[in-house]
Design an enzyme around this catalytic site. Structure first.
Site, short mmCIF file in Angstrom:
data_model
loop_
_atom_site.label_atom_id
_atom_site.label_comp_id
_atom_site.label_asym_id
_atom_site.label_seq_id
_atom_site.Cartn_x
_atom_site.Cartn_y
_atom_site.Cartn_z
N ASN A 70 1.16 -1.28 -0.15
CA ASN A 70 -0.03 0.02 -0.11
C ASN A 70 0.92 1.37 0.08
O ASN A 70 1.41 1.45 1.01
CB ASN A 70 -0.89 -0.13 1.14
N LYS A 125 0.21 4.17 -0.29
CA LYS A 125 -0.49 5.39 0.22
C LYS A 125 -0.12 6.76 -0.59
O LYS A 125 -0.14 6.47 -1.93
CB LYS A 125 -0.21 5.64 1.75
N HIS A 162 -9.55 1.52 4.52
CA HIS A 162 -8.24 1.58 5.08
C HIS A 162 -8.61 2.26 6.41
O HIS A 162 -9.33 3.47 6.49
CB HIS A 162 -7.15 2.17 4.29
N GLU A 196 -6.96 4.66 7.68
CA GLU A 196 -6.67 6.13 7.39
C GLU A 196 -7.76 6.85 6.68
O GLU A 196 -8.05 8.07 6.95
CB GLU A 196 -5.22 6.63 6.54
N GLU A 215 -5.88 -5.11 10.11
CA GLU A 215 -4.64 -3.88 10.47
C GLU A 215 -5.24 -3.21 11.79
O GLU A 215 -6.01 -2.50 11.92
CB GLU A 215 -4.81 -3.00 9.30
N GLY A 232 2.27 2.17 10.83
CA GLY A 232 3.13 3.20 10.60
C GLY A 232 3.74 3.73 11.86
O GLY A 232 4.18 4.67 12.00
N SER A 286 3.06 -2.43 10.32
CA SER A 286 4.33 -2.44 10.43
C SER A 286 5.03 -3.78 10.20
O SER A 286 5.82 -4.06 10.86
CB SER A 286 4.88 -2.01 11.84
C1 PEP Z 1 -0.89 0.02 5.88
O1 PEP Z 1 -0.98 1.33 5.70
O2 PEP Z 1 -1.75 -0.76 5.41
C2 PEP Z 1 0.14 -0.55 6.65
C3 PEP Z 1 -0.06 -1.88 7.23
O3 PEP Z 1 1.22 0.40 6.96
P1 PEP Z 1 2.50 0.23 7.85
O4 PEP Z 1 3.04 -1.32 7.02
O5 PEP Z 1 3.46 1.18 7.38
O6 PEP Z 1 2.32 0.09 9.14
#
Ligand code: PEP
Length: 248
Positions: free
Chosen positions: A9, A11, A94, A96, A166, A172, A212
């Site tokens: 992803n 973003k 997502h 976000e 998630e 992040g 992460s």
């Molecule tokens: C994501 O945005 O879907 C995600 C898992 O981000 P990160 O791996 O940076 O935590």
């Protein structure tokens, strides 16, 4: 046997030129991967990504889709528009988008249905916030999100859907859910799907972990029986890191 799926992803990162360069770097590193590989790029990069991905096994994904076929929805993109650009997967719901853009279980459901109507494959994201986890509400939250997202979606469509668990506090932040915690919550999600669609269909559906995930923890996470893949944010922006996760 289901094939595992690792999706990047990106973003709101990477210009057109950067997209072309990053895909050129990633492609040879993930050639012949045992898992399915997807890159979900910004809308403006879809066309160049589509061209750069030709001749590779990497699939193209977007990061959102509107539920209406067309009309007065300034700033939105329809499923038909994505389809025209040969998009195969689309991330929906997502955290976000839930946090900053008012996404709800209801809009997630509407977007997922629109995606399915145009034969796109939704990657539906669910996950609890830190406050919800600390209040012991993780299971309640993910079950509510699953029931909301899948309302009115028929069993036949299930094979084209991927779920990404998630935990919001892990995205992040560098904090990863322990493999056991992730496995446990994914089992809760699968049980909710089993209630809706039965044992066989819920077992066949792929559920990713995201939050992460990186080259250091991918092997351990992917070894868990309920984890069928990963949704990768930060680590998908560097070819070597992404390839290491893909080749977990
Ligand atoms: C994501 O945005 O879907 C995600 C898992 O981000 P990160 O791996 O940076 O935590």
């Amino acid at each position: 046997m289901k094939r595992t799926i690792i999706a990047g992803n990106w973003k709101m990162n990477k210009t057109v030129a950067e997209t072309k360069a990053l895909i050129k770097e990633i492609a040879p590193l993930v050639a012949g991967a045992k898992c399915e590989v997807v890159v979900c790029v910004p809308f403006t990069d879809l066309d160049i990504a589509r061209k750069a991905l030709r001749g590779t096994d990497i699939k193209l994904g977007a990061q959102n889709v509107h539920w209406a076929p067309k009309g007065a929805f300034t700033g939105e993109i329809s499923a038909e528009m994505l389809k025209e650009l040969k998009v195969e997967y689309v991330i929906i719901g997502h955290s976000e988008r839930r946090q900053y853009f008012g996404e709800t279980d209801e809009t997630v459901n509407k977007r997922a249905k629109a995606a399915l109507e145009y034969s796109l494959k939704p990657i539906i994201c669910v996950g609890e916030t830190l406050a919800e986890r600390e209040a012991g509400k993780t299971a309640e939250v993910v079950i509510r999100q699953i029931n909301g997202a899948f309302a009115g979606i028929e069993k036949l469509s299930l094979k084209r859907i991927v779920v990404a668990y998630e935990p919001v506090w892990a995205i992040g932040t560098g904090k990863t859910a322990t493999p056991q915690d992730a496995n446990e919550t994914i089992a809760v999600i699968r049980k909710a799907l089993r209630k809706l669609y039965g044992k066989t269909a819920s077992r066949a559906l792929r559920i990713q972990y995201g939050g992460s995930m990186n080259p250091k923890n991918a092997t351990e996470l992917m070894a868990m029986p309920e984890i069928d893949g990963g949704l990768i944010g930060g680590a998908s922006l560097k070819a070597e890191d992404f390839a290491k996760v893909v080749n977990y």
